[in-house]
Design an enzyme around this catalytic site. Structure first.
Site, PDB file in Angstrom:
ATOM      1  N   ASP A  11       1.093  -1.333   0.029  1.00 45.96           N
ATOM      2  CA  ASP A  11       0.050  -0.070   0.102  1.00 45.96           C
ATOM      3  C   ASP A  11       0.809   1.178  -0.186  1.00 45.96           C
ATOM      4  O   ASP A  11       2.141   0.957   0.257  1.00 45.96           O
ATOM      5  CB  ASP A  11      -0.856  -0.215   1.231  1.00 45.96           C
ATOM      6  CG  ASP A  11      -1.761   0.946   1.289  1.00 45.96           C
ATOM      7  OD1 ASP A  11      -2.229   1.570   0.271  1.00 45.96           O
ATOM      8  OD2 ASP A  11      -2.079   1.717   2.572  1.00 45.96           O
ATOM      9  N   ASP A  13       0.029   4.898   1.236  1.00 46.25           N
ATOM     10  CA  ASP A  13      -0.015   5.855   2.539  1.00 46.25           C
ATOM     11  C   ASP A  13       0.040   5.105   3.748  1.00 46.25           C
ATOM     12  O   ASP A  13      -0.806   4.219   3.821  1.00 46.25           O
ATOM     13  CB  ASP A  13      -1.413   6.794   2.265  1.00 46.25           C
ATOM     14  CG  ASP A  13      -1.242   8.061   3.213  1.00 46.25           C
ATOM     15  OD1 ASP A  13      -0.061   8.588   3.277  1.00 46.25           O
ATOM     16  OD2 ASP A  13      -2.236   8.550   3.565  1.00 46.25           O
TER      17      ASP A  13
END
Length: 218
Positions: A11, A13
């Site tokens: 991922d 953020d």
């Protein structure tokens, strides 16, 4: 027989960098403009979900015309992008670049799977884009997390079955999506948020490659 090649799907953020404060400021700006209630408690619910879903959460069931929804999403993103202009290598989370280098040394593949439509721009600003063999973002799939589509797409870009991929996520919705997609998961953050993951670390820089290897033995 050689060691099995793994695909590590990150991922963005909260795992590679932390633009959460930028998102918060952009949503707060939009909420103030539109007269909507918004605070950090609501903002926490937006972690790992798409821009449209985030706006739906902020609206709390209130009706809004589609044209206005689209305008709000575009305006929020434009404001967010102005905040992103200042992002640089200094915003890479501690230990992440060394982690990426270590994965490369093992001959494993790396992809990104993010709901963000700014993912490529951010990786370029961080000067990390060269580490990634694939990138799946908000443009890649229709259904956002917690649907597993973005992770399945990322695995496909690496040319690997989902059973050879490990997802690194900091959001409950992301962990749920990866598990639904049949992948092993590494959670970054507190137990109450990512406790469903196979392994959990407080920070991405603490990830041990041998732990990842143990999830999918050769």
């Amino acid at each position: 027989m050689g060691e099995r090649i793994l695909g590590i799907i990150f991922d963005l953020d909260g795992v590679i960098t932390d633009t959460a404060e930028f998102h918060y400021k952009a949503w707060q700006w939009l909420a103030d403009r539109e007269g909507l209630s918004f605070d950090r408690t609501v903002n926490e619910q937006l972690r790992g979900v798409s821009r449209r879903k985030s706006l739906e959460i902020i609206l709390k069931g209130s009706n809004m015309e589609e044209e206005r929804i689209l305008r709000c999403m575009d305006d929020k993103n434009a404001y967010y992008q102005t905040l992103l202009e200042g992002i640089s290598r200094q915003d890479i989370l501690p230990g992440v670049e060394d982690l990426l280098k270590g994965i490369r040394r093992r001959g494993w593949k790396i992809s990104l799977a993010s709901a963000s439509r700014n993912a490529r721009f951010i990786l370029e600003k961080l000067e990390l884009i060269s580490f990634f063999d694939g990138l799946s973002d908000g443009y890649s799939v229709v259904r956002p997390k917690p649907a597993p589509d973005v992770f399945i797409h990322a695995a496909g870009q690496l040319g690997l079955p989902v059973t050879q991929c490990i997802v690194v996520e900091d959001a409950e919705a992301g962990v749920k999506a990866a598990l639904e997609g049949g992948m092993k998961t590494v959670g970054i953050g507190p137990e109450n948020r990512v406790g469903a993951a196979h392994i959990r670390y407080d920070e991405p820089g603490l990830i041990a490659l041998d732990d990842l290897q143990s999830l999918i033995p050769g």
